[in-house]
Design an enzyme around this catalytic site. Sequence first.
Site, PDB file in Angstrom:
ATOM      1  N   GLY B  81      15.616  27.613  25.419  1.00 19.70           N
ATOM      2  CA  GLY B  81      16.939  28.046  24.988  1.00 19.70           C
ATOM      3  C   GLY B  81      16.956  28.312  23.484  1.00 19.70           C
ATOM      4  O   GLY B  81      17.578  29.266  23.010  1.00 19.70           O
ATOM      5  N   THR B  82      16.263  27.463  22.744  1.00 19.07           N
ATOM      6  CA  THR B  82      16.196  27.634  21.291  1.00 19.07           C
ATOM      7  C   THR B  82      15.542  28.958  20.935  1.00 19.07           C
ATOM      8  O   THR B  82      16.026  29.696  20.073  1.00 19.07           O
ATOM      9  CB  THR B  82      15.435  26.447  20.653  1.00 19.07           C
ATOM     10  OG1 THR B  82      16.242  25.280  20.809  1.00 19.07           O
ATOM     11  CG2 THR B  82      15.156  26.674  19.186  1.00 19.07           C
ATOM     12  N   GLN B 190      25.288  24.734  27.280  1.00 22.32           N
ATOM     13  CA  GLN B 190      25.875  23.555  27.915  1.00 22.32           C
ATOM     14  C   GLN B 190      26.708  23.878  29.152  1.00 22.32           C
ATOM     15  O   GLN B 190      26.978  22.999  29.951  1.00 22.32           O
ATOM     16  CB  GLN B 190      26.733  22.774  26.908  1.00 22.32           C
ATOM     17  CG  GLN B 190      25.936  21.948  25.918  1.00 22.32           C
ATOM     18  CD  GLN B 190      25.060  20.880  26.573  1.00 22.32           C
ATOM     19  OE1 GLN B 190      25.246  20.501  27.724  1.00 22.32           O
ATOM     20  NE2 GLN B 190      24.080  20.413  25.823  1.00 22.32           N
ATOM     21  N   SER B 207      19.713  27.818  28.672  1.00 21.85           N
ATOM     22  CA  SER B 207      18.503  27.014  28.741  1.00 21.85           C
ATOM     23  C   SER B 207      18.428  26.338  30.114  1.00 21.85           C
ATOM     24  O   SER B 207      19.337  25.621  30.505  1.00 21.85           O
ATOM     25  CB  SER B 207      18.578  25.960  27.633  1.00 21.85           C
ATOM     26  OG  SER B 207      17.479  25.088  27.741  1.00 21.85           O
ATOM     27  N   HIS B 209      16.649  23.878  31.458  1.00 24.57           N
ATOM     28  CA  HIS B 209      16.573  22.420  31.680  1.00 24.57           C
ATOM     29  C   HIS B 209      17.938  21.748  31.534  1.00 24.57           C
ATOM     30  O   HIS B 209      18.102  20.593  31.919  1.00 24.57           O
ATOM     31  CB  HIS B 209      15.512  21.772  30.786  1.00 24.57           C
ATOM     32  CG  HIS B 209      15.896  21.645  29.349  1.00 24.57           C
ATOM     33  ND1 HIS B 209      16.449  20.494  28.850  1.00 24.57           N
ATOM     34  CD2 HIS B 209      15.804  22.497  28.322  1.00 24.57           C
ATOM     35  CE1 HIS B 209      16.671  20.659  27.545  1.00 24.57           C
ATOM     36  NE2 HIS B 209      16.295  21.868  27.206  1.00 24.57           N
ATOM     37  N   CYS B 333      22.230   7.212  11.781  1.00 28.16           N
ATOM     38  CA  CYS B 333      21.062   6.345  11.847  1.00 28.16           C
ATOM     39  C   CYS B 333      20.321   6.510  13.171  1.00 28.16           C
ATOM     40  O   CYS B 333      19.215   6.032  13.331  1.00 28.16           O
ATOM     41  CB  CYS B 333      21.497   4.903  11.671  1.00 28.16           C
ATOM     42  SG  CYS B 333      23.059   4.559  12.470  1.00 28.16           S
TER      43      CYS B 333
END
Lengths: 107, 389
Positions: B81-82, B190, B207, B209, B333
């Site tokens: 997809g990227t 999405q 994408s 997956h 984080c």
Amino acid sequence: MWRRRSNGGASASETREAPEAREAQQTPAEPQSDLTIDALGRKCPIPIIMLAEQINVVPLGGVVAVHADDPAAFTDIPAWCRLKSHGHVATYDLPRGGWSIHVRRNY
Amino acid sequence: MPLRAAPVSVLTVAYLDAASTEPLHPAAREALMTALDAGWADPARLYGTARRAQMLLDQARAEVAEIIGARADEVSFTSSGTQAVHSGVLGTLRGRRRAGHRLVVNAVEHSSVLNAASVHERDGGEVETVGVDLTGRADAAAFAEAVSRPGTALACLQTANHEVGTLQPVEEVAGACAAAGVPLLVDAAQSAGRLPIPRGWSVLTASAHKWGGPAGVGVLAVRKGTRWRSPYPEDERERRRVPGFENVPAIVAAAAALRARAAEEAEEGPRLSALVDRIRREVPRLVPDVEVIGDAVARLPHIVTFSCLYVEGEALLTELDKAGFAISSGSSCTASTLRPSHVLEAMGVLTHGNVRVSLPRGVSEGDVDRFLAVLPDIVRRIRASLGVH
């Protein structure tokens, strides 16, 4: 990737993509506050916990300045103000990096 | 540090991170096994096995095209997809060089869009970022104004946000883009397989997956009449749009998963959406000082995000992992960077103590029950460790 500016005197409110949370920042000259919390070097959520613990130290309508340099604090302190109905007055860049985030005690 | 046994068996882990990747759909597994035997040859050649691979590829293309509302010859398969987004953004900017150098993007796009925009900026192009409101929805009026400025070559808007689930005003923005004569790239990563593809796109990316297909398959659809030139060295594959040998078995499996998924969605979508509603309603009731993020109604069926005040995101994920939940977060984080998610930052919502729950197909109601049962105590314990009671 889009990231807010974090250095110099550039006001974050200049960027179009910056919504509500960034609007308060206007002038680089920082006014007096009633209490300063030094949270430099502390990671979120510590600066916010320090703010929540000490907001009632200042009188009603008083201003607490939180000094923080964790990037999360820049977004999260104004968001905390919104959730807790306190006032996010403005955010000022600190000359050595980080911000002084001014919060008004509303109740 | 002494080694300790995993507290929960792998089998009992509840997987609640479908927005990162959806487990392989059984229909995809079956199609993949068949196609590994029948579709391994080079589809560009002329002998029997090659023609069979070509036939499987054409069939997969026709199926995907039908579901996304495209013509088969508008659809190419990429290796992710990227890659589809990078190629879609940079290729359209290249094809539209004469129209101008302005690119308009939404502040909460996937990093693949923003990273392609950075490349454009580095190469001398101009990028305008349109902001979002507190729910993460792009400002359609600001978007319309931005695309109407002279020299705009391309605009990019996702169908729905990958971190908070909010749907974007794609058809409204598409109308403004059409009026301004500016192509619109729509990133449907999405929502594809879960919601119908909105109309009005010029370039569409997705994408496999994310809908239960295998990894390594992206979709790049370019509408007839949209100027586009590959940003890569030319190659004969995929009508010269995508370089490299096609992964036919994975593409066949991706198409099978999309078809199965689209057929199931009428039942599964509302079921997941009801579970999300329940989490949205229950979490603030069970846990004090929580902000549930994103639009409560105009949202994807399977994603819900919330932030817990006075809680460190990493501690929260670690505790949830110990309790048997695979889950992700936009807190700084927990990511590979020290910065919080650009999505949460742009929305102006709490970035610490963030949890994104995304429900895979077939998730059991019991997993959601258990999540709601363990969360309050985990949050209370983490807060107590920081002196917050």
